[in-house]
Design a protein around this motif. Structure first.
Motif, PDB file in Angstrom:
ATOM      1  N   ILE A   1      -2.355  11.140   1.925  1.00 44.47           N
ATOM      2  CA  ILE A   1      -1.021  10.443   2.604  1.00 44.47           C
ATOM      3  C   ILE A   1      -0.463  10.556   3.730  1.00 44.47           C
ATOM      4  O   ILE A   1      -0.697   9.890   5.142  1.00 44.47           O
ATOM      5  CB  ILE A   1      -0.451   9.030   2.065  1.00 44.47           C
ATOM      6  N   THR A   2      -0.225  11.408   3.089  1.00 46.81           N
ATOM      7  CA  THR A   2       0.880  11.931   4.983  1.00 46.81           C
ATOM      8  C   THR A   2       0.162  12.869   6.093  1.00 46.81           C
ATOM      9  O   THR A   2       0.274  12.552   7.121  1.00 46.81           O
ATOM     10  CB  THR A   2       2.241  12.621   4.105  1.00 46.81           C
ATOM     11  N   SER A   3      -1.141  13.330   5.622  1.00 46.78           N
ATOM     12  CA  SER A   3      -2.322  14.181   6.435  1.00 46.78           C
ATOM     13  C   SER A   3      -2.664  13.037   6.995  1.00 46.78           C
ATOM     14  O   SER A   3      -2.841  13.131   7.983  1.00 46.78           O
ATOM     15  CB  SER A   3      -3.028  14.414   5.570  1.00 46.78           C
ATOM     16  N   GLU A   4      -3.264  11.678   6.908  1.00 46.18           N
ATOM     17  CA  GLU A   4      -3.083  10.615   7.379  1.00 46.18           C
ATOM     18  C   GLU A   4      -2.527   9.793   8.376  1.00 46.18           C
ATOM     19  O   GLU A   4      -2.565  10.096   9.021  1.00 46.18           O
ATOM     20  CB  GLU A   4      -3.797   9.888   6.287  1.00 46.18           C
TER      21      GLU A   4
ATOM     22  N   ALA B   1       7.781  12.460  -2.911  1.00 49.04           N
ATOM     23  CA  ALA B   1       6.992  12.241  -4.235  1.00 49.04           C
ATOM     24  C   ALA B   1       7.554  12.307  -5.423  1.00 49.04           C
ATOM     25  O   ALA B   1       7.385  11.220  -5.835  1.00 49.04           O
ATOM     26  CB  ALA B   1       5.717  12.888  -4.618  1.00 49.04           C
ATOM     27  N   LYS B   2       9.047  12.678  -5.421  1.00 44.70           N
ATOM     28  CA  LYS B   2       9.826  12.413  -6.445  1.00 44.70           C
ATOM     29  C   LYS B   2      10.462  11.466  -5.900  1.00 44.70           C
ATOM     30  O   LYS B   2      10.608  10.311  -7.169  1.00 44.70           O
ATOM     31  CB  LYS B   2      10.540  13.480  -6.463  1.00 44.70           C
ATOM     32  N   ASP B   3      10.870  10.512  -5.039  1.00 46.20           N
ATOM     33  CA  ASP B   3      11.485   9.589  -4.734  1.00 46.20           C
ATOM     34  C   ASP B   3      10.582   8.417  -4.999  1.00 46.20           C
ATOM     35  O   ASP B   3      11.025   7.710  -5.680  1.00 46.20           O
ATOM     36  CB  ASP B   3      12.063   9.797  -3.362  1.00 46.20           C
ATOM     37  N   LEU B   4       9.138   8.187  -5.198  1.00 45.41           N
ATOM     38  CA  LEU B   4       8.501   7.205  -5.149  1.00 45.41           C
ATOM     39  C   LEU B   4       7.625   7.765  -6.252  1.00 45.41           C
ATOM     40  O   LEU B   4       7.066   6.732  -6.597  1.00 45.41           O
ATOM     41  CB  LEU B   4       7.680   6.898  -4.469  1.00 45.41           C
ATOM     42  N   ARG B   5       8.011   8.306  -7.271  1.00 45.80           N
ATOM     43  CA  ARG B   5       7.494   8.882  -8.201  1.00 45.80           C
ATOM     44  C   ARG B   5       5.375   8.564  -8.584  1.00 45.80           C
ATOM     45  O   ARG B   5       5.257   7.566  -8.969  1.00 45.80           O
ATOM     46  CB  ARG B   5       7.864   7.748  -9.005  1.00 45.80           C
ATOM     47  N   VAL B   6       5.665   8.888  -7.845  1.00 44.72           N
ATOM     48  CA  VAL B   6       3.422   9.721  -7.457  1.00 44.72           C
ATOM     49  C   VAL B   6       3.346  11.180  -7.177  1.00 44.72           C
ATOM     50  O   VAL B   6       4.886  11.466  -6.881  1.00 44.72           O
ATOM     51  CB  VAL B   6       3.487   8.618  -5.623  1.00 44.72           C
ATOM     52  N   SER B   7       2.491  11.619  -7.273  1.00 39.68           N
ATOM     53  CA  SER B   7       1.633  13.088  -7.663  1.00 39.68           C
ATOM     54  C   SER B   7       2.035  13.216  -6.208  1.00 39.68           C
ATOM     55  O   SER B   7       1.751  12.906  -4.762  1.00 39.68           O
ATOM     56  CB  SER B   7       0.742  13.048  -7.886  1.00 39.68           C
ATOM     57  N   PRO B   8       2.468  14.347  -5.858  1.00 41.37           N
ATOM     58  CA  PRO B   8       2.569  15.468  -4.450  1.00 41.37           C
ATOM     59  C   PRO B   8       1.578  15.108  -4.389  1.00 41.37           C
ATOM     60  O   PRO B   8       0.743  15.088  -2.963  1.00 41.37           O
ATOM     61  CB  PRO B   8       2.631  16.152  -5.117  1.00 41.37           C
TER      62      PRO B   8
ATOM     63  N   PRO C   1       0.619  -0.982   0.208  1.00 40.35           N
ATOM     64  CA  PRO C   1      -0.077   0.059   0.124  1.00 40.35           C
ATOM     65  C   PRO C   1       1.275   1.037  -0.185  1.00 40.35           C
ATOM     66  O   PRO C   1       1.942   1.695   0.391  1.00 40.35           O
ATOM     67  CB  PRO C   1      -0.972   0.123   1.392  1.00 40.35           C
ATOM     68  N   LEU C   2       0.538   2.321  -0.913  1.00 40.96           N
ATOM     69  CA  LEU C   2       1.304   3.230  -1.038  1.00 40.96           C
ATOM     70  C   LEU C   2       1.319   4.257   0.944  1.00 40.96           C
ATOM     71  O   LEU C   2       2.737   4.777   0.904  1.00 40.96           O
ATOM     72  CB  LEU C   2       0.670   4.294  -1.467  1.00 40.96           C
ATOM     73  N   ARG C   3       0.809   4.384   1.897  1.00 39.95           N
ATOM     74  CA  ARG C   3       1.084   4.657   2.583  1.00 39.95           C
ATOM     75  C   ARG C   3       2.262   3.675   2.864  1.00 39.95           C
ATOM     76  O   ARG C   3       2.896   4.602   4.218  1.00 39.95           O
ATOM     77  CB  ARG C   3      -0.214   4.334   3.761  1.00 39.95           C
ATOM     78  N   GLN C   4       2.012   2.778   2.939  1.00 36.85           N
ATOM     79  CA  GLN C   4       3.236   2.426   4.091  1.00 36.85           C
ATOM     80  C   GLN C   4       4.741   2.307   2.961  1.00 36.85           C
ATOM     81  O   GLN C   4       5.496   2.129   3.895  1.00 36.85           O
ATOM     82  CB  GLN C   4       2.502   0.403   3.525  1.00 36.85           C
ATOM     83  N   GLN C   5       4.616   2.574   1.807  1.00 45.44           N
ATOM     84  CA  GLN C   5       5.865   3.130   0.678  1.00 45.44           C
ATOM     85  C   GLN C   5       6.626   4.273   1.944  1.00 45.44           C
ATOM     86  O   GLN C   5       7.464   4.761   1.791  1.00 45.44           O
ATOM     87  CB  GLN C   5       4.687   3.172  -0.485  1.00 45.44           C
ATOM     88  N   VAL C   6       5.067   5.053   2.039  1.00 43.35           N
ATOM     89  CA  VAL C   6       5.487   6.329   1.630  1.00 43.35           C
ATOM     90  C   VAL C   6       6.155   6.794   3.866  1.00 43.35           C
ATOM     91  O   VAL C   6       7.537   6.733   4.008  1.00 43.35           O
ATOM     92  CB  VAL C   6       3.923   8.035   2.158  1.00 43.35           C
ATOM     93  N   PHE C   7       5.651   5.786   4.185  1.00 41.96           N
ATOM     94  CA  PHE C   7       6.354   5.679   5.603  1.00 41.96           C
ATOM     95  C   PHE C   7       7.278   5.353   5.866  1.00 41.96           C
ATOM     96  O   PHE C   7       7.965   6.254   6.577  1.00 41.96           O
ATOM     97  CB  PHE C   7       4.896   5.044   6.696  1.00 41.96           C
ATOM     98  N   GLU C   8       7.428   3.976   5.167  1.00 48.44           N
ATOM     99  CA  GLU C   8       8.912   3.278   5.786  1.00 48.44           C
ATOM    100  C   GLU C   8      10.178   4.285   5.191  1.00 48.44           C
ATOM    101  O   GLU C   8      11.122   4.152   5.310  1.00 48.44           O
ATOM    102  CB  GLU C   8       8.612   1.976   4.637  1.00 48.44           C
ATOM    103  N   HIS C   9       9.542   5.033   3.426  1.00 50.72           N
ATOM    104  CA  HIS C   9      10.312   6.119   3.260  1.00 50.72           C
ATOM    105  C   HIS C   9      10.777   7.802   3.920  1.00 50.72           C
ATOM    106  O   HIS C   9      12.393   7.236   4.123  1.00 50.72           O
ATOM    107  CB  HIS C   9       9.785   6.284   1.746  1.00 50.72           C
TER     108      HIS C   9
END
Length: 418
Positions: free
Chosen positions: A57-60, A44-51, A23-31
């Motif tokens: 996700i980070t707000s959540e 956003a740049k490192d994971l190649r997803v939209s800002p 899940p993207l939220r896990q990828q964001v958190f671990e990064h």
């Protein structure tokens, strides 16, 4: 506790090929946890997803207490305008314990979700095998000691990672054999979990040193590397494509029990000719008793006997020197085989025995290279990491953090919510 110098992150910088399936939220958190402190735009740049996706996700994750915003200094900042904002894992939440049980002493660390070690403890013990009940006693005592020192309620712990020497099925927590246990096929994980009232995750101790390197050490930037541990026994962990490789049943990489001499010296596993029977500390002491004519009733500890053997080797005693020389040759054979089989970027020699430099003298490493298959490739770099005992427990904490993160943010959470 939130000083810039302390926010260095933990966990591998490089993601495994299957990380995109999380899940993207896990990828964001671990990064964020890996980088320690990072702006949203960089995530956003490192994971190649939209800002926009990262912002949502980070707000959540901030709302649920996993992340927090902090001010980040800018290069050449003049002090004008709004300060730069970065993300970091919120410290002091979701504590886990990591422990390593061994022949000589047990160690433990308490860490939070960011990977920050809050408190540690070490307990010496008398050599000998332990019952499951005795393991429960020492585990509970260590857990309460460390939590008490940190002012953390032991009942609030979210998991315990435990390392033991031997053959461990990490998926089930079944310990097939361990030199520190008095029984084979011990169902240790569920037994301890029921007693302690929290999830207990058990693995071979060499795997946990490898996790420590992957999360906190040289392995954070490596996709493929090996860790060879030389302590009371000989172990190995291997990271393949950024993930710890355990084998089909969780019990692979038993380098110490690779046969190097048919019908050779007796190993503590019960078989003969294992690498461990020539390189481990009990093997060196066994050789010393014969070569140095030590009395059968010699009562000095293994540690003291090894120090005496090493001192005599340094002083020029040919018998003592030959013991370390032979151990070094068998080690070079093993390292050559590891290289031929796995082609690692790096081999890390880890453990207290690394202070005995005969085990990794220049001649030993040169001999390793001569026994490698000639393919034109360069030999892997070999590093010596004589970490203290606490690194084993820190790797066990990483195991607990890895599992807890998956439970709270991974696919399992989504399935549980359905």
């Amino acid at each position: 506790m939130n000083d810039e110098a302390e926010i260095i992150g933990c966990g591998p910088f490089l993601q495994s090929p299957d990380s995109a399936l999380r899940p993207l939220r896990q990828q964001v958190f671990e990064h964020v946890r890996a980088l320690g402190r990072v702006p949203r735009v960089q995530v956003a740049k490192d994971l190649r997803v939209s800002p926009a996706s990262v912002t949502t996700i980070t707000s959540e994750l901030i709302e649920t207490g996993f992340l927090e915003e902090v001010q980040a200094p800018r290069v050449g900042d003049s002090g004008r305008g709004r300060p730069a904002v970065a993300l970091q894992v919120r410290p002091g939440v979701h504590h886990v314990m990591g422990m390593k049980l061994s022949d000589i002493h047990h160690t433990a660390v308490l860490a939070d979700l960011s990977g920050r070690v809050i408190a540690t403890a070490s307990k010496p013990r008398e050599p000998g095998q332990l019952s499951v009940e005795a393991v429960g006693d020492v585990t509970e005592a260590l857990m309460r000691e460390v939590c008490g020192a940190a002012g953390v309620d032991a009942a609030s712990l979210r998991g315990l990672g435990l390392g033991v020497p031997g053959f461990v099925d990490a998926d089930t927590g079944l310990v097939r054999w361990s030199p520190i246990l008095d029984l084979r096929d011990t169902d240790l994980s569920p037994t301890l979990s029921q007693r302690l009232g929290l999830p207990v995750h058990i693995d071979n101790d060499a795997n946990l040193v490898t996790l420590a390197e992957l999360w906190f050490g040289a392995g954070r930037t490596m996709s493929n590397f090996a860790v060879v541990t030389i302590e009371h026994g000989v172990g190995m962990g291997f990271v393949m494509n950024h993930r710890l490789y355990r084998g089909a049943h969780g019990m692979g990489m038993e380098l110490g029990h690779m046969k190097v001499h048919l019908d050779g010296a007796l190993c503590r596993c019960g078989q003969r000719g294992c690498l461990e029977a020539y390189v481990a500390d009990y093997a060196l002491v066994r050789e010393a008793r014969t070569a140095l004519n030590l009395p059968d009733l010699e009562t000095r500890s293994v540690r003291v006997l090894l120090e005496s053997l090493f001192s005599q080797a340094k002083a020029g005693n040919p018998a003592a020197h030959s013991i370390f020389r032979r151990a070094g040759r068998y080690l070079s054979l093993a390292l050559a085989n590891v290289t031929n089989l796995f082609d690692p970027q790096l081999i890390i020699l880890s453990g207290e025995r690394m202070r005995y430099d005969y085990l990794y003298a220049e001649g030993t490493l040169t001999e390793m290279k001569t026994m490698m298959i000639e393919t034109g490739r360069a030999a892997p770099k070999v590093e010596i990491h004589a970490w203290g005992d606490m690194v084993w427990a820190r790797g066990a904490a990483a195991l607990a953090l890895e599992t807890l993160t998956e439970q709270m943010l991974g696919a399992g959470r989504e399935m549980a919510a359905q």
